[in-house]
Design an enzyme around this catalytic site. Structure first.
Site, short mmCIF file in Angstrom:
data_model
loop_
_atom_site.label_atom_id
_atom_site.label_comp_id
_atom_site.label_asym_id
_atom_site.label_seq_id
_atom_site.Cartn_x
_atom_site.Cartn_y
_atom_site.Cartn_z
N HIS A 294 0.85 -1.19 0.00
CA HIS A 294 0.00 0.00 0.00
C HIS A 294 0.88 1.25 0.00
O HIS A 294 1.95 1.27 0.61
CB HIS A 294 -0.92 0.00 1.23
CG HIS A 294 -2.04 0.99 1.12
ND1 HIS A 294 -1.85 2.34 1.34
CD2 HIS A 294 -3.35 0.84 0.79
CE1 HIS A 294 -3.00 2.97 1.16
NE2 HIS A 294 -3.92 2.08 0.83
N GLU B 164 -4.24 1.36 -7.16
CA GLU B 164 -4.64 2.51 -6.36
C GLU B 164 -3.79 3.72 -6.75
O GLU B 164 -2.67 3.88 -6.26
CB GLU B 164 -4.43 2.21 -4.86
CG GLU B 164 -5.34 1.14 -4.31
CD GLU B 164 -5.48 1.27 -2.80
OE1 GLU B 164 -6.62 1.32 -2.33
OE2 GLU B 164 -4.46 1.35 -2.10
#
Length: 255
Positions: A96, A168
């Site tokens: 992430h 993302e």
């Protein structure tokens, strides 16, 4: 081969014992009659016991937000794959942008985590994506390819069998900005095509989620795109009603 969508909630650093039980109770009520979409939640690791207990008799899978490389020993503060499996965890988020930025995790380090998860029989959810500056410089595909290649070059393309990729765009995380459905689809198609250069079969099977300010208002339109196989949801996963709208939109669009 039809891919089964996956919608996963990343709670980040939010929650409490009571919140965990309350939110899962709400999710079970909201999603009781929904089929055709896999669902997972990733609460903070502190609340895995509460989450595991609350998810009994539910189809919602348990995930977590990180893992460390070591199985046991003198590694203060680390969390191992075996510990996660002890709580029934299935999915583990790695790479992430917040881990890359705040903990200085490199592509190579994240690829090692990917391998550790595969060896343990857990499902890696590999987050990739470009910054706003990289996006404006036209480097989106270059960045995504580099982050995928870190895994493929060390573990081989077959490592993506049974794995999940979450695209993302960093400029869309928590900002309220979201890629348009067409923008997101273009990147997802590139990611699938990049993997297909090594294996068409693996590329067709791999789940590619979209993340980055996805919410109950924009999810349905994003899921109409053929290469968007679900979502990794941040803020909207902290409300049962909003998260349920996203899950239902995925189930409807992909079945």
């Amino acid at each position: 081969m039809a891919r089964r969508p996956l919608v996963m909630g990343n709670w980040k650093l939010n929650g409490s014992k009571a919140f965990t039980k309350e939110l899962i109770t709400g999710l079970k009520d909201e999603l009781n009659a929904v089929s055709g979409c896999d669902v997972a939640i990733a609460p903070p690791v502190m609340y895995l016991a509460e989450a595991e207990a609350a998810l009994v008799s539910s189809d919602i899978a348990l995930g977590t937000q990180n893992v460390d490389l070591n199985k046991q020993g003198a590694f203060t503060g680390d969390i191992s794959t075996e510990m996660l499996k002890d709580f029934g965890v299935k999915y583990v988020i790695i790479g992430h942008s917040e881990r890359r930025q705040y903990h200085h995790e490199s592509d190579e380090f994240i690829a090692k985590k990917f391998g550790v998860l595969k060896d343990a029989g857990l499902v890696p959810v590999l987050c990739i994506g470009e910054s706003e500056a990289e996006n404006e410089a036209g480097k989106t595909e270059e960045v995504c390819a580099r982050q995928i290649d870190a895994v493929m070059n060390t573990l081989g393309v077959e490592a993506f069998n049974g794995a999940v990729i979450a695209y993302e765009p960093i400029w869309a995380i928590g900002t309220g900005k979201s890629a348009t459905p067409a923008q997101a689809q273009a990147v997802h198609a590139f990611i699938r095509g990049h993997i297909a250069k090594q294996s068409q079969a693996v590329a067709e099977r791999v789940i590619i989620q979209y993340g980055g300010s996805i919410n109950d208002a924009n999810a349905a339109e994003l899921f109409t795109q053929p290469d968007i196989d679900g979502a990794l949801v941040g803020g909207a996963s902290l409300k049962a009603s909003a998260f349920a709208v996203i899950v239902k939109a995925a189930a409807k669009a992909k079945n």
